[in-house]
Design an enzyme around this catalytic site. Structure first.
Site, PDB file in Angstrom:
ATOM      1  N   ALA B  73       0.812  -1.216   0.000  1.00 44.28           N
ATOM      2  CA  ALA B  73       0.000   0.000   0.000  1.00 44.28           C
ATOM      3  C   ALA B  73       0.848   1.271   0.000  1.00 44.28           C
ATOM      4  O   ALA B  73       0.446   2.284  -0.555  1.00 44.28           O
ATOM      5  CB  ALA B  73      -0.938   0.001   1.202  1.00 44.28           C
ATOM      6  N   CYS B 327       6.275   6.837  23.837  1.00 38.41           N
ATOM      7  CA  CYS B 327       7.337   7.024  24.812  1.00 38.41           C
ATOM      8  C   CYS B 327       8.675   6.587  24.236  1.00 38.41           C
ATOM      9  O   CYS B 327       9.716   7.074  24.620  1.00 38.41           O
ATOM     10  CB  CYS B 327       7.006   6.230  26.066  1.00 38.41           C
ATOM     11  SG  CYS B 327       7.878   6.796  27.513  1.00 38.41           S
TER      12      CYS B 327
END
Lengths: 138, 403
Positions: B73, B327
């Site tokens: 894609a 994080c």
């Protein structure tokens, strides 16, 4: 990313989770970090005013495993130390002990900041001037 | 039940064993090059490719000649957007997309901006939906393309494709859709939806990695894209390169299975997803991200307030999911998709994405519910923010030390 065994140990069995009476004149509280950044640490120390020894330390942390481990380790190190000795704890000591990777160094910085903030809060209650943080991180 | 449990099916899916089986002859026996016109090895490969093309076209209501094979894609999105820009640049330089698109679309648009394209990045509502009126207002005389995803990869929100398609048609603007997450999961019909170019990939629908396709409309209007890969002129000159025959066969089989089994899969997965979601929402201060009506049947994105996502994933290490918390990234920025919904950063940091699959069992979902609930409760006991919330302290009233 794999965590070190020590981080996992502190994360699974965090030492000294809890809350001290922040109104007590013997207790210093440091709250550092920000929710938007994904880390908030609250570190508290209870000091014997006669001896200047930290007799108890507690933490609560919102953050990743490394942040939780850094604060857990910090409370372990703080207990039994004098306030003056506590000021010598350096974030790189935490990095080394927990084998934190570079992207997690900020967790140790936060823990050091939390220690300093807790000590300054205690000093303020004793009528003492705050310790200036002269250390530059990064 | 085997651990760990895989609930990250928006990242990739396991290959269906039936797909794998269909592919195997094309490695060792029928290994020919589909472009070899002069011997039976080539003919066999070409035949297999033609059949797969029909299987793929049938799933999306296209003609098999409109299917251009790519590596996936990301390449399809690049080919569609860059290819249209190069082909239609004389007509105009304006492209419309949205802030919640995949990086394969956003970064392609940024690349074109450097080449002189003007891009409008539309905002989305708090539920992740794009307003058709916003698109209409953004269309200019020099707009050549609207590129909007069918369904979002993080929150599963499905955009009003038919309305957008009809709008684009009425304005004479080409409409491309990154349908990576939608094809094989919900009905996609390029004719009814009014889509001119559509990106898809096999590995999100139980097919192999490394094979995808771009649908390019041949009639009303006849769409052309400038090739981004030059060479032997394969795929009607739009994408050169020897065809990945085993991959294509697997992609075809995956599309056929999706077409035949979508209805029953959807019913079962939606039931499991709704069960997972309703059980987890029993936890205080937990919220679903994105519109719950217009959503893929197998995705749930939930924020558990006052718990940090990465820390939470560590506590549920037997369950593979994704978090909107970043994080680990150097920027420490949480998901840009969740931020685009207008979610507070702290809610974005607290999110988990559960993506179910054809292979997900009720037993796995039961285990997930129990494990996640325990972890959230454990981490909240450790969270200073939870304690403050419980004490009635407004977190917005605190002066945080940004770092």
């Amino acid at each position: 990313m794999a965590y070190s065994e020590k981080v996992i140990d502190h994360y699974n069995n965090p030492r000294n989770v809890g809350t001290l009476d922040k109104a007590s004149h013997k207790v210093g509280t440091g709250l550092v970090g920000a929710p938007e950044c994904g880390d908030v640490m609250r570190l508290q120390i209870e000091v014997n005013p006669e001896t200047g020894i930290i007799e108890d330390a507690k933490f609560k942390t919102f953050g990743c495993g490394s942040a939780i481990a850094s604060s857990s380790l910090a409370t372990e190190w703080l207990k039994g130390k004098s306030v003056d000795d506590a000021l010598t704890i350096d974030n790189m000591d935490i990095v080394e002990e927990l084998a934190l990777p570079p992207v997690k160094i900020h967790c140790s910085v936060l823990a050091e900041d939390a220690i300093k903030a807790a000590i300054n809060d205690y000093r303020a209650k004793q009528g003492l001037a705050p310790i200036e943080d002269t250390k530059k991180h990064y | 039940m085997k651990l760990p449990i895989y609930l990250d099916n928006n990242a990739t899916t396991k290959v269906d064993p039936r797909v794998f089986e269909a592919m195997t002859p094309y490695f060792l026996e029928d290994f020919g090059n589909a472009a070899s016109r002069n011997h039976p090895f080539g003919w066999k490969a070409e035949e297999a490719v033609d059949y797969a093309r029909e299987q793929i076209a049938a799933l999306i209501g296209a003609n098999e000649k409109e299917v251009i094979f790519t590596s996936g894609a990301t390449e399809s999105n690049n080919l569609a957007i860059k290819g249209v820009f190069e082909m239609y640049e004389a007509k105009g330089k304006h492209i419309i997309t949205a802030v919640t698109e995949h990086k394969a679309v956003l970064d392609t648009c940024k690349h074109l901006e450097k080449l002189g394209a003007e891009i409008t990045y539309l905002p989305v509502g708090i539920d992740g939906l794009i307003s058709v009126a916003d698109i209409e207002a953004a269309i200019r005389p020099d707009t050549i393309l609207v590129s909007l995803m069918y369904a979002n990869n993080e929150i599963g929100v499905v955009q009003p494709m038919r309305e957008i398609g009809a709008l684009c048609k009425s304005k004479g603007v080409l409409f491309h859709s990154d349908a990576t997450q939608a094809v094989g999961k919900i009905p996609v019909d390029v004719l009814a939806d009014g889509i001119d170019l559509l990106s898809m990939t096999a590995h999100k629908m139980y097919g192999p990695k490394g094979i995808g396709a771009l649908y390019v409309r041949r009639k009303n209007p006849r769409v052309k894209v400038t090739a981004q890969m030059d060479g032997g002129g394969h795929e009607r000159g739009m994408r050169s390169g020897t065809l990945n025959v085993p991959g294509i066969v697997g992609f075809g089989k995956a599309c056929e299975l999706a077409r035949l089994e979508m209805e029953q899969d959807t019913e079962r997965l939606m039931g499991l997803r709704d069960y997972l979601e309703s059980e987890l929402l029993k936890l205080e201060e937990s919220y679903v991200n994105g519109n719950i009506e217009h959503r893929l049947p197998h995705v749930a994105n939930i924020s558990f307030k006052y718990v940090e996502g990465e820390g939470l994933m560590m506590a549920i290490k037997d369950i593979a999911v994704s978090s909107g918390s970043a994080c680990t990234s150097a920027s420490l920025e949480p998901s840009y998709v969740l931020k685009a919904l207008g979610l507070d950063d702290e809610l974005a940091h607290s999110s988990l994405r559960f993506g179910l699959s054809r292979f997900t069992t009720k037993e796995e979902i039961d285990y997930t519910i129990k494990t996640v609930a325990n972890a959230v409760n454990k981490l909240r006991d450790m969270s200073p923010l939870w304690e403050m919330f419980k004490e009635g302290i407004d977190l917005k009233s605190i002066e945080w030390t940004e770092h």
